[in-house]
Structures are given as structure tokens and as C-alpha cells.
Design an enzyme around this catalytic site. Sequence first.
Site, PDB file in Angstrom:
ATOM      1  N   ASP A 193      45.392 -15.246  62.903  1.00 25.08           N
ATOM      2  CA  ASP A 193      45.041 -14.216  63.866  1.00 25.08           C
ATOM      3  C   ASP A 193      45.705 -14.495  65.207  1.00 25.08           C
ATOM      4  OD1 ASP A 193      43.209 -11.952  64.801  1.00 25.08           O
ATOM      5  OD2 ASP A 193      42.674 -13.564  66.176  1.00 25.08           O
ATOM      6  N   GLU A 233      49.612 -12.053  60.969  1.00 25.03           N
ATOM      7  CA  GLU A 233      49.170 -10.762  61.492  1.00 25.03           C
ATOM      8  C   GLU A 233      49.894 -10.464  62.802  1.00 25.03           C
ATOM      9  OE1 GLU A 233      45.653  -8.579  63.870  1.00 25.03           O
ATOM     10  OE2 GLU A 233      46.295 -10.643  64.137  1.00 25.03           O
TER      11      GLU A 233
END
Length: 486
Positions: A193, A233
Site C-alpha cells: 500500500d 498498488e
Amino acid sequence: MKNQVQLITYVDRLGGGDVRTLQQLLRGPLQGLFGGVHLLPFYFPIDGSDAGFDPIDHTRVDPRLGAWSDIADLTGDVEVMADVIVNHMSSDSPQFKDFSAHGSASTYDGLFLTLDRVFPQGATEEALLKVYRPRPGLPLTYAVLANGEKRILWTTFTSKQVDIDVTHPLGQDYLSGILRSLSEAGIRMVRLDAVGYAIKKAGDSCFMMPETFAFIDRFAAEAKALGIEVLVEIHSYYRKQIEIAARVDWVYDFALPPLALHALMTGRSDALKQWIAVRPTNALTVLDTHDGIGIIDIGADAADRAGSPGLVPPAELDALVEWMHDNSAGQSRQATGAAASNLDLYQVNCTFYDALGRDDEAYLAARALQFFLPGVPQVYYVGLLAGHNDMALLARSGVGRDINRHHYTEAEIDAQLQRPVVQRLCELIRLRNSHPAFNGRFELLTGEAHELKLRWSDGEHWAELHLDLRAREHRIAHSEAELAAA
């Protein structure tokens, strides 16, 4: 990773319970639908300032959800993906509290990034403006520590999420400890993330630089040694995504959601076909996630002053955003941009079903497109149930993305699973999971400007999707095959 559809969900928002409750759902009403599940942050606490993405303790399961043993039990049923929040930790963490209490004398002084750590010679206005920022303002927070010291902390996202130095031995040890905890629980895939912001460098954008790629390479190698695959991501210009995909295990196809909407809005397949011709195949295909619907992923390169064009021209991109707002009767407008806190400049906050005006046929056509593209599909829990915008939750929290983060009770789940649109979606999922053609060769077939024809074949087995974008309908044909459960 299995070549089957995965579920993305918060543990406590699908059934309102803990890990064991979720496991019972997967064994019961959702049995056979998913080969894997991406558990959104289940660390302590799940209800911080950013719905678990600001962990106080990244190596501890929130006790309201269960324990590591429960996670390990779940991995015995399905493949489990977990988040590694590499860029920051909570200002309520023990490490930051020690730093706040002792300042430069703290054991953790090297763990947290401050302005002078990134710019030891001082920062000019030009240098600060060069830093890429996903939200308005500078990534800095003025803070008075508990010991009275005044510091300027590096905070890419919110003032409660303090960036760490991932290159410092303390930062490296911290991240290695997280990987070990996940590996010991049987988790074999992690999502990095906010990794695009993990490396800071004076005089540069501090986003997806060569040094960032080098960090991802090192981290991925460490994960691989533990038997863990890595998903990166990144929301960015589409050509940057192609570049990233060439260097990692998996990326998201974040261009697909807005492109699918654009095709259904215009009745044209040109932008989609352009993307299908170049898109990476080591992708997790999504239409919705816990975040908003990305716009930056198909627009012009914001970081390029020459203005490298996007997949969709600016006027059509603006029209797409307005179309989503109109389809949702203005609800997405209330949750997007300056209208809501915790905002992202490049996303529209809305459920995918409401972004399509609750049009069942258009929604199922978009899902069929998602499932027929190369990669591994992920379905968000709200999208699985063709969910509506949660305006009550948005009003309570004031956080734009909460419009697409409904808390479903078990009774609600049972009721939603009876809706025809949801039942037809489940049939699509089972076909994608089980038909042998999806293990073979993919082709984009020729068709009219308003059509999209996709085909998979493996020996005698084949499956074909025909999308009529003007009619917003789809048709699937396939060879006979014995379809097994996931």
C-alpha cells in the site's frame, strides 16, 4: 496465485463479525465463489483515522476480529492476501510515542521522516513544489512533540499517518517483522500500500523514482524468500503502470474501471481496445475497491509538462465524471473532491453499480468484460452485492470513500444474494473460475466500433464474450465443459 476470482473485503463489514464469521460466509452462502480473499487491514486498530491504513501495531490482529490463528485457519480454505502499509504508521504507535517523548534521543529517532531528514540542506519553494502530492497541500505536518521539541513531520496522507524511513535499519527491521508475521500465518500474497511514495529524495518528485523501483525490488526479493508474491498498488499515468508491471509480480488494472464506464457512456470501444492492446497481463482486474474510481489512470500524464496524452481526451474525461455524478443522482458529487475529507484528487467516490445508474444489464456487461480480460479478477464486497451508495455512513463520517464501504449484516447479505443481478453475477464468477478455456490463449477479435469481442481458447475448449456497448448488453457463448467449484 490461483486463476480464479478473488474477493476484496473488510473483515467486519461483510457480515458484521470477525474472521471466523467471514470464514463461515465463505463456507456457506458464498461457497465456491472465490479462490482467494484480500483482507483489507485487519491490524490494530481497524477504526483509526483511515479505516485501518494507519496501524498502531501492524503485527497484531485487532482483537475484535480475532487472532493470527484465525487468519491461519482461513488460509487453509482460500488463498489470503494482506496489506503491507510500507509508507507510514500511526502517530499513536508505541514507536512514535517514544519518539515524541524523547525526540532526537529516542531509540526510534531514525524511523520517522522529518523535513530536515529529506532536505538536510534546506528546501526551496521550487523543490517542495516538485514533490508529487495526491492531495492538496504539502506532505508536511508541523508538530510539537511531547518533550517540547518542534518538528516538521513528513506526512504524505494525513497528519495521523507519519511517514517512515524505509531505507533506515529501523525501517527495514520494522517491515521485515511484518513480513514474518504474515508468512507465519500462511499468507502467500501481499499488497504494498502506498509504495509509490515510500522513497523520498531532495530535488525529485518523491514518487515512483528509480530509487522507488530499487526498494520494491529489494522488498519483493525478501517476500519471495518467504514464499510471498507481491502486488504493487499504484495509481498513475497508464504508461507508468506498464513500466511498473514489467518489474513486479502483479499490478492492478486501475485503467479498466473508468475505461469500462467510458465505453458504456459513449457506446465506443476505441479507448478500451487501445488499452487492451498494451495492458500488462500480470494484472489484478478490478472495477471497484475500497477507494474511489480512478481518473488519473486514463488521463494525460500530470507529471509531464509536455502533456503526454491519456487514453481518453480531457473533454471526454470531464464528461465521464459528470455522467457518474448524474447517474448517482448527485450522490457521488457529495463524496468527491472538496466535498469530503480524506479526499483524493484523482478519484470519484461512488459504488460502481450506482455509477452506472443501477442499470443491471450495463453492470453485468462491465463484470463480464472484467472477467474476460487476462489477469486475475478481484470483486469488492460491495460490488459483489451490487451495492448502493451509503449516504448515511457518509453523513456520519464525512469521509468520501465511506460512500462505498457499507457495513452489511448477515441478514442483508442473505437478502442481497436473492436479487437477480447478484445471482447472475455469481453465475459469471462460477463460469470464470471453472471453465478451462480461461487457462488458455486470449484474443481480441475484430468488430464494429460499438462492439467488443473477446475470446479464450484452450484445445477443444473456448469461451467468447460479445459486448454491444450502445445497447449496454453482453452475450457469452462457450464450449461444454464440466465446471468445478472454486
